[in-house]
Design an enzyme around this catalytic site. Structure first.
Site, PDB file in Angstrom:
ATOM      1  N   THR A 127      -5.458   0.049 -25.907  1.00  0.00           N
ATOM      2  CA  THR A 127      -5.904  -0.541 -27.168  1.00  0.00           C
ATOM      3  C   THR A 127      -7.403  -0.362 -27.372  1.00  0.00           C
ATOM      4  OG1 THR A 127      -6.196  -2.669 -28.322  1.00  0.00           O
ATOM      5  CG2 THR A 127      -6.119  -2.739 -25.936  1.00  0.00           C
ATOM      6  N   ASP A 128      -7.825  -0.362 -28.645  1.00  0.00           N
ATOM      7  CA  ASP A 128      -9.251  -0.297 -28.954  1.00  0.00           C
ATOM      8  C   ASP A 128      -9.993  -1.553 -28.504  1.00  0.00           C
ATOM      9  OD1 ASP A 128      -8.249  -2.078 -30.860  1.00  0.00           O
ATOM     10  OD2 ASP A 128      -8.998  -0.970 -32.596  1.00  0.00           O
ATOM     11  N   GLU A 129      -9.259  -2.639 -28.257  1.00  0.00           N
ATOM     12  CA  GLU A 129      -9.911  -3.905 -27.915  1.00  0.00           C
ATOM     13  C   GLU A 129     -10.623  -3.868 -26.561  1.00  0.00           C
ATOM     14  OE1 GLU A 129      -8.008  -7.566 -28.926  1.00  0.00           O
ATOM     15  OE2 GLU A 129      -6.564  -6.563 -30.233  1.00  0.00           O
ATOM     16  N   TYR A 151      -6.470 -10.875 -23.148  1.00  0.00           N
ATOM     17  CA  TYR A 151      -5.590  -9.740 -23.406  1.00  0.00           C
ATOM     18  C   TYR A 151      -6.334  -8.426 -23.221  1.00  0.00           C
ATOM     19  CZ  TYR A 151      -3.695  -5.974 -26.247  1.00  0.00           C
ATOM     20  OH  TYR A 151      -3.276  -4.740 -26.685  1.00  0.00           O
ATOM     21  N   LYS A 155      -5.850  -5.329 -20.383  1.00  0.00           N
ATOM     22  CA  LYS A 155      -5.602  -3.929 -20.726  1.00  0.00           C
ATOM     23  C   LYS A 155      -6.685  -3.027 -20.149  1.00  0.00           C
ATOM     24  CE  LYS A 155      -2.761  -2.367 -22.866  1.00  0.00           C
ATOM     25  NZ  LYS A 155      -1.439  -1.812 -22.465  1.00  0.00           N
TER      26      LYS A 155
END
Length: 329
Positions: A127-129, A151, A155
């Site tokens: 994910t970009d997060e 979260y 990741k």
């Protein structure tokens, strides 16, 4: 090619499986798929109903943290496409343990099995997060990881583990990092399906803070297109960003959804901001375009209209899921 797809009954994983078995994934024609999914609150066998009788589909209900089961399932597959993850930021803030267990330990269990059984490629969907917030510009793949939420931290940890297995064990690992996905079959706790279904039921929609947080929107089919390109063309040990090219503030997105639902701003309820809420995400997709030939193909206006129409036409799918969703954000 024989693929093991983890989380294949979830939103993105099921789209990948449905379209692959329908012959829509370039370079993967004739592939068979084993889906490994725990069927947690957001995993849903109904997501695979359109291909349930396909001879190329095998479904295994189980946990990616179950070493014995994973050791039984992995052998014989040419590649693993790892979608399985706990993914809702709000849930990670109220309870982070499932995110660490599934996203970190589950990934480690799969990586160990892939090494033991000589799996050809391990495609890890991220994910970009993991990059954190960026005020201006866009994150390239070599940016320092600075996750904010539990979260995103889980990741980022999984990403680093996967790359370590490439460097230590020589495992053929490729990582993709995507922006915010939308499309049909998305569990109705994420912002677009939450707002659409609330508006369909005459409810209000909750907007965090001042509504000025910015996200880039990527149609699930474009995401699966990018995953396919990374799986078939990506270089081992590399990371590829997959963005949609449509940046909107949450307030702008809300306006589009209100307009589509024939509703006014009186249906908006501003709620206290999320803890640690990242202000803006933005991915630089230059590398993916250059090396993979990636580019988003679904115009946001069309994709959003089709998504809204799908939820309006498929109440029987989402209404039973409402009680499982976080309907207050």
């Amino acid at each position: 090619m024989r693929l093991l797809v983890t989380g294949g009954a979830g939103f993105i994983g099921s789209h990948f499986v449905r379209t692959l078995l329908a012959g829509e994934r370039e370079g993967l024609a004739g592939s068979s798929v084993t889906v490994l999914d725990k069927l947690t609150y957001s995993g849903n066998r109904a997501n695979l109903q359109p291909v349930a009788e396909h001879p190329g589909l095998t479904f295994v209900e189980g946990d990616i943290c179950d070493e014995t089961l994973v050791d039984q399932v992995v052998p014989g597959h040419d590649a693993i496409v790892h979608f399985a993850a706990e993914s809702h930021v709000d849930r990670s803030i109220t309870g982070s343990k499932p995110f660490v267990v599934t996203n970190v330990l589950g990934t480690q269990t799969l990586l160990d099995a892939a090494v033991r059984h000589g799996t050809g490629r391990f495609l890890h969907v991220s994910t970009d997060e993991v990059y954190g917030s960026i005020q201006t510009g866009s994150w390239p793949e070599d940016s320092t990881l600075a996750p904010t939420s539990p979260y995103a931290a889980s990741k980022a940890s999984a990403d680093l583990l996967a790359l370590a297995y490439h460097r230590t064990h020589g495992l053929d690992v490729v990582i993709t990092r995507c922006s915010n996905n939308y499309g049909p079959y998305q569990f109705p706790e994420k912002v677009i399906p939450l707002f659409v279904t609330n508006l369909l039921d005459g409810r209000t929609v909750p907007v965090y803070g001042d509504g000025e947080n910015v996200r880039d929107w990527l149609h699930v089919d474009d995401h699966c297109h990018g995953v396919t390109l990374a799986l078939t063309r990506g270089r081992a040990g590399e990371v590829y960003n997959l963005g949609g090219g449509t940046e909107l503030t949450n307030k702008e997105l809300t306006g589009l959804l209100l307009e589509a639902g024939g509703a006014g701003w009186d249906r908006v309820e501003y709620v206290p901001d999320r803890k640690g809420h990242d202000r803006r995400y933005s991915l630089d997709t230059t590398k993916s375009t250059r090396e993979l030939g990636y580019a988003p193909r679904v115009p946001f206006e069309r994709g959003l209209a089709e998504t809204i129409r799908w939820y309006a036409d498929n109440r029987a799918w989402w209404e039973p899921l409402r009680q499982k969703a976080l309907v207050t954000r």
